[in-house]
Design an enzyme around this catalytic site. Structure first.
Site, PDB file in Angstrom:
ATOM      1  CG  HIS A 136      -1.670   1.286   1.426  1.00 24.53           C
ATOM      2  ND1 HIS A 136      -2.910   1.513   0.867  1.00 24.53           N
ATOM      3  CD2 HIS A 136      -1.356   2.414   2.121  1.00 24.53           C
ATOM      4  CE1 HIS A 136      -3.324   2.726   1.198  1.00 24.53           C
ATOM      5  NE2 HIS A 136      -2.395   3.297   1.962  1.00 24.53           N
ATOM      6  CD  GLU A 137       1.979   3.421   3.671  1.00 24.11           C
ATOM      7  OE1 GLU A 137       2.174   4.517   3.094  1.00 24.11           O
ATOM      8  OE2 GLU A 137       0.982   3.215   4.388  1.00 24.11           O
TER       9      GLU A 137
ATOM     10  CG  HIS B 164       0.517   6.362  -0.599  1.00 25.30           C
ATOM     11  ND1 HIS B 164      -0.674   6.868  -1.078  1.00 25.30           N
ATOM     12  CD2 HIS B 164       0.222   5.790   0.606  1.00 25.30           C
ATOM     13  CE1 HIS B 164      -1.638   6.626  -0.207  1.00 25.30           C
ATOM     14  NE2 HIS B 164      -1.122   5.973   0.819  1.00 25.30           N
TER      15      HIS B 164
ATOM     16  CG  HIS C  33       5.598  11.520  -5.438  1.00 25.97           C
ATOM     17  ND1 HIS C  33       6.803  11.598  -4.789  1.00 25.97           N
ATOM     18  CD2 HIS C  33       5.327  12.790  -5.851  1.00 25.97           C
ATOM     19  CE1 HIS C  33       7.231  12.848  -4.790  1.00 25.97           C
ATOM     20  NE2 HIS C  33       6.354  13.584  -5.432  1.00 25.97           N
TER      21      HIS C  33
END
Length: 231
Positions: free
Chosen positions: A104-105, A108, A112
């Site tokens: 999940h991280e 991100h 980006h």
């Protein structure tokens, strides 16, 4: 009876009750899901750090380092410094929960890289929101005490930025989870029920953002109600 409320009970607090209940339920749900799936090892046995590194490399993000942050469930991607930070249990963990959170991280980080619209917008307003979240209440309360309506309204406007930030956070988080689950499945990092387990962990985590948004909206409604009550 009317004079009783201002001194002993503010009825506008009732506006917050549904959001408080949902927040409590969301926290219970995420704790339950995390505790359950943080005890279930994956078939592949990859650590969260290994999974994150694999996905980052697949996305061409070789230069993003992975660090340990000494905070339970403090996992996050730092877009300013382009660093992925994982909690000890996720970094070294070989569980379904660790796999889901790590992926999940990384989602991100990929957002980006791709200049994902909602993330870019959220990052752009973060400095303003960071200030307005504090000063909105100061100005609002000062306006009520001093009976200066422009201060009250300005406090409400500043707090509206907090609500906007919470609203735009929702698609950012849901999109990161969708990316993570798709990669975990197609990359064959997790299998079958393992993917479903990771989905339950991420869905539970997403509910905390929904709860936070509902709380922010409820607070805004309460501020408006208080400003009108004092007209």
């Amino acid at each position: 009876m009317h004079g009783f409320f201002p001194y002993y009970f503010d009825p506008t607090y009732l506006i917050l009750v549904p959001a408080l209940i949902i927040s409590f339920w969301a926290q219970t749900k995420v704790s339950s899901a995390y505790d359950k799936y943080s005890r279930v090892r994956t078939m592949n046995g990859y650590t969260g750090e290994q999974i994150a590194r694999m996905i980052l490399n697949d996305a061409g993000l070789y230069d993003i380092p992975i660090e340990v942050v000494n905070s339970r469930l403090g996992d996050h991607y730092d877009p300013k410094n382009r660093v992925l930070r994982l909690s000890p249990d996720v970094y070294s963990g070989t569980t379904i929960a660790a796999a889901g959170i790590a992926a999940h991280e990384v989602g991100h980080a990929i957002q980006h890289k791709e200049s994902y619209g909602p993330l870019a917008f959220r990052n752009s307003i973060y400095p303003v929101v960071n200030i307005s979240s504090t000063f909105s209440w100061v100005l609002f309360i000062a306006g009520l005490i001093l009976a200066i309506k422009p201060l009250v309204y300005f406090g409400i406007i500043l707090f509206s930025a907090v609500v906007l930030f919470q609203l735009v956070t929702l698609p950012v988080e849901f999109n990161a989870s969708n990316r993570a689950l798709k990669i975990l499945n197609t990359r064959r990092i997790l299998y079958g029920d393992e993917v479903k387990g990771a989905e339950k962990v991420l869905d539970a985590a997403a509910m905390t953002y929904v709860a936070a948004t509902l709380m922010a909206v409820s607070q805004l409604i309460r501020l408006i109600a208080l400003s009108r009550r004092n007209d």
